[in-house]
Design an enzyme around this catalytic site. Structure first.
Site, PDB file in Angstrom:
ATOM      1  CB  SER A 108      -0.881  -0.002   1.258  1.00 43.23           C
ATOM      2  OG  SER A 108      -1.518   1.247   1.402  1.00 43.23           O
ATOM      3  CE1 TYR A 130      -6.865   3.524  -2.140  1.00 41.60           C
ATOM      4  CE2 TYR A 130      -5.043   4.098  -0.706  1.00 41.60           C
ATOM      5  CZ  TYR A 130      -6.128   3.310  -0.989  1.00 41.60           C
ATOM      6  OH  TYR A 130      -6.480   2.307  -0.119  1.00 41.60           O
ATOM      7  CB  THR A 156      -6.858   1.077  -4.833  1.00 39.96           C
ATOM      8  OG1 THR A 156      -5.930  -0.001  -4.720  1.00 39.96           O
ATOM      9  CG2 THR A 156      -8.141   0.725  -4.114  1.00 39.96           C
ATOM     10  CE  LYS A 254      -7.368  -4.095  -3.472  1.00 40.63           C
ATOM     11  NZ  LYS A 254      -7.880  -3.039  -2.598  1.00 40.63           N
ATOM     12  CG  HIS A 278     -11.188  -0.691  -0.423  1.00 36.90           C
ATOM     13  ND1 HIS A 278     -10.611   0.154  -1.315  1.00 36.90           N
ATOM     14  CD2 HIS A 278     -10.363  -0.674   0.663  1.00 36.90           C
ATOM     15  CE1 HIS A 278      -9.504   0.670  -0.800  1.00 36.90           C
ATOM     16  NE2 HIS A 278      -9.333   0.176   0.411  1.00 36.90           N
ATOM     17  NE  ARG A 313     -11.570 -13.383   6.434  1.00 41.05           N
ATOM     18  CZ  ARG A 313     -11.679 -12.373   5.569  1.00 41.05           C
ATOM     19  NH1 ARG A 313     -11.178 -12.481   4.348  1.00 41.05           N
ATOM     20  NH2 ARG A 313     -12.275 -11.245   5.917  1.00 41.05           N
TER      21      ARG A 313
HETATM   22  C1  LIG Z   1      -7.329  -2.787   7.408  1.00 42.98           C
HETATM   23  C2  LIG Z   1      -7.394  -2.715   5.922  1.00 42.98           C
HETATM   24  C3  LIG Z   1      -6.628  -1.762   5.235  1.00 42.98           C
HETATM   25  C4  LIG Z   1      -6.684  -1.701   3.841  1.00 42.98           C
HETATM   26  N1  LIG Z   1      -5.894  -0.787   3.175  1.00 42.98           N
HETATM   27  C5  LIG Z   1      -5.870  -0.785   1.819  1.00 42.98           C
HETATM   28  C6  LIG Z   1      -4.979   0.068   1.105  1.00 42.98           C
HETATM   29  O1  LIG Z   1      -4.214   0.824   1.689  1.00 42.98           O
HETATM   30  N2  LIG Z   1      -4.999   0.008  -0.245  1.00 42.98           N
HETATM   31  C7  LIG Z   1      -5.841  -0.830  -0.929  1.00 42.98           C
HETATM   32  O2  LIG Z   1      -5.817  -0.857  -2.154  1.00 42.98           O
HETATM   33  N3  LIG Z   1      -6.687  -1.647  -0.276  1.00 42.98           N
HETATM   34  C8  LIG Z   1      -6.712  -1.661   1.075  1.00 42.98           C
HETATM   35  N4  LIG Z   1      -7.523  -2.526   1.733  1.00 42.98           N
HETATM   36  C9  LIG Z   1      -8.350  -3.454   0.957  1.00 42.98           C
HETATM   37  C10 LIG Z   1      -7.587  -4.756   0.682  1.00 42.98           C
HETATM   38  O3  LIG Z   1      -6.540  -4.574  -0.232  1.00 42.98           O
HETATM   39  C11 LIG Z   1      -8.525  -5.824   0.096  1.00 42.98           C
HETATM   40  O4  LIG Z   1      -9.231  -5.263  -0.978  1.00 42.98           O
HETATM   41  C12 LIG Z   1      -9.504  -6.377   1.126  1.00 42.98           C
HETATM   42  O5  LIG Z   1      -8.914  -6.487   2.400  1.00 42.98           O
HETATM   43  C13 LIG Z   1      -9.991  -7.745   0.665  1.00 42.98           C
HETATM   44  O6  LIG Z   1     -10.921  -8.251   1.544  1.00 42.98           O
HETATM   45  P1  LIG Z   1     -10.545  -9.315   2.696  1.00 42.98           P
HETATM   46  O7  LIG Z   1      -9.950  -8.532   3.813  1.00 42.98           O
HETATM   47  O8  LIG Z   1     -11.865  -9.899   3.045  1.00 42.98           O
HETATM   48  O9  LIG Z   1      -9.580 -10.304   2.110  1.00 42.98           O
HETATM   49  C14 LIG Z   1      -7.513  -2.585   3.131  1.00 42.98           C
HETATM   50  C15 LIG Z   1      -8.268  -3.538   3.824  1.00 42.98           C
HETATM   51  C16 LIG Z   1      -8.214  -3.602   5.201  1.00 42.98           C
HETATM   52  C17 LIG Z   1      -9.022  -4.648   5.915  1.00 42.98           C
END
Ligand SMILES: Cc1cc2nc3c(=O)[nH]c(=O)nc-3n(C[C@H](O)[C@H](O)[C@H](O)COP(=O)(O)O)c2cc1C
Length: 390
Positions: A108, A130, A156, A254, A278, A313
């Protein structure tokens, strides 16, 4: 202390809940508004079943593939997640685990570790951005990522700056200093092992975003970086095409849900897209990606790598997504639970659990290779799928 293996991601999550201060755990649970999408991401996978065989099964199962121009030992990518005070080694621990297990690492731009430090331990890093800051700033970030050794970009695009949650948002300080620690003291004292881990490093958890500043300058705080992003005018499709043209390598978009958006992503020459909401942190009510995946695959799957993230998961979840047409999946919270529960070893544990699950699911379905999976391998209830846009 000897590492204690966990057998499923759910066990890792329970350990993380016991180990982390309440607000840190809450920041990983995340979700938005009523939590409809984050709930649907998990429940939708549970609604899908399998159509197994019982004889003529394959002794060898193959799951190696390529994603974003890189060879990977299984069709799973570490999805980028923002700065988290989960473990002192943070993204570097995750990157080491990913390298050891031969999978790609999404980093990220809101990470707590620099792209240079992460690329130093993993040569298959995809840097996530972003649409934030002006064009010159974004080009500088691309140049920096390339110089560090990033192999691809993840852009994203799904974020709607919603900031309410029915279950309440955890308090995250601007900076973790003594004052913040005093405020957090009641919950931190209840989690002495987490505190000890950071105390041993002699540092407070890092809430800066080093990849959002030019190299050698002071990184903004997470909130400083978030503010820059919030203030940035929202991009048009032409803006996205411009950004894509600045990077001469693999490029993923994404956050796609709709067919018409997926077609636009193909038109701008992206390598891959991820059907994603997301992790349920964006516009609440967006269906789980596994529901909209087949329609997107039917529309653009022959022209672009279609991935999915959200709710994965288990290895069997990965197989469900592949059978419905994904080339690979990305995981978020699954590895964050592993990182929280056991640092690098915990992330490796998660990747091993997922690999084992893919293997046993392939065995049960009578497949020798992930390429042999088809929609017939999955049983879906009537009305399960969603077709968004056209
Ligand atoms: C705590 C947290 C922080 C996240 N931060 C970002 C990020 O900085 N950039 C991004 O593209 N997606 C971010 N995401 C989304 C994840 O890349 C991903 O799309 C998502 O966690 C997928 O779902 P899952 O947690 O059920 O596997 C974040 C998700 C979580 C849970």
């Amino acid at each position: 202390m000897a590492y204690k293996w966990f057998e499923t991601v759910a066990v890792a999550q329970r350990r993380a809940e016991k180990y982390l201060p309440k607000s840190v755990y809450g920041a990983l649970i995340a979700g938005s508004e009523k939590g409809l999408s984050s709930k649907d991401n998990l429940e939708s996978f549970d609604q899908l079943g399998f159509a197994p065989h019982i004889a003529g099964l394959s002794n060898e199962r193959q799951m190696q593939t390529t994603l974003m121009g890189q060879s990977t030992s299984m069709p799973v990518i570490i999805s980028p997640t923002g700065v988290q005070a989960v473990h002192p080694d943070g993204e570097v621990a995750v990157a080491r685990a990913a390298a050891n297990r031969g999978v790609l690492m999404g980093l990220s731009s809101f990470a707590s570790k620099s792209v240079e430090d992460v690329c130093a331990v993993n040569n298959q890093v995809l840097f996530q951005m972003y649409w934030s800051g002006d064009r010159d700033t974004m080009v500088q970030r691309l140049i920096r990522a390339k110089a560090a050794g990033a192999k691809g970009i993840i852009l994203t695009l799904d974020w709607s700056f919603s900031n309410g949650r029915d279950w309440g948002s955890p308090w995250i300080p601007e900076k973790i200093n003594l004052k913040a620690m005093v405020k957090l003291a009641p919950e931190v004292i209840a989690r002495p092992r987490w505190l000890t881990k950071f105390a041993m490093t002699g540092r407070f958890p890092d809430l800066g975003a080093p990849n959002m500043a030019p190299v050698g300058t002071k990184p903004p705080t997470f909130f400083g970086a978030y503010y820059e992003w919030m203030q940035s005018p929202l991009p048009s499709w032409d803006d996205i095409a411009w950004l894509r043209a600045q990077w001469d390598g693999p490029f993923m978009v994404k956050g796609v849900s709709r067919i018409d958006d997926a077609k636009r992503v193909v038109d701008l020459g992206a390598t891959a897209l991820s059907v994603s909401n997301h992790g349920g942190n964006n516009l609440d009510g967006t269906p789980a990606p596994i529901r909209s995946l087949p329609a997107v695959v039917d529309a653009v799957g022959s022209q672009i790598e279609v991935l999915l993230d959200g709710g994965v998961r288990r290895g069997s979840d990965v197989v469900k997504a592949l059978a419905l047409g994904a080339k690979g999946v990305m995981i978020g919270r699954a590895y964050l639970w592993g990182l929280s529960a056991g640092g690098q070893a915990g992330v490796e544990n998660v990747l091993d659990v997922i690999r084992g699950g893919i293997d046993s699911t392939l065995l049960g379905l009578g497949k020798s290779n992930i390429n042999e999976l088809t929609r017939d391998d999955v049983v879906a209830p009537e009305g399960f799928f969603r077709k968004l846009g056209s």
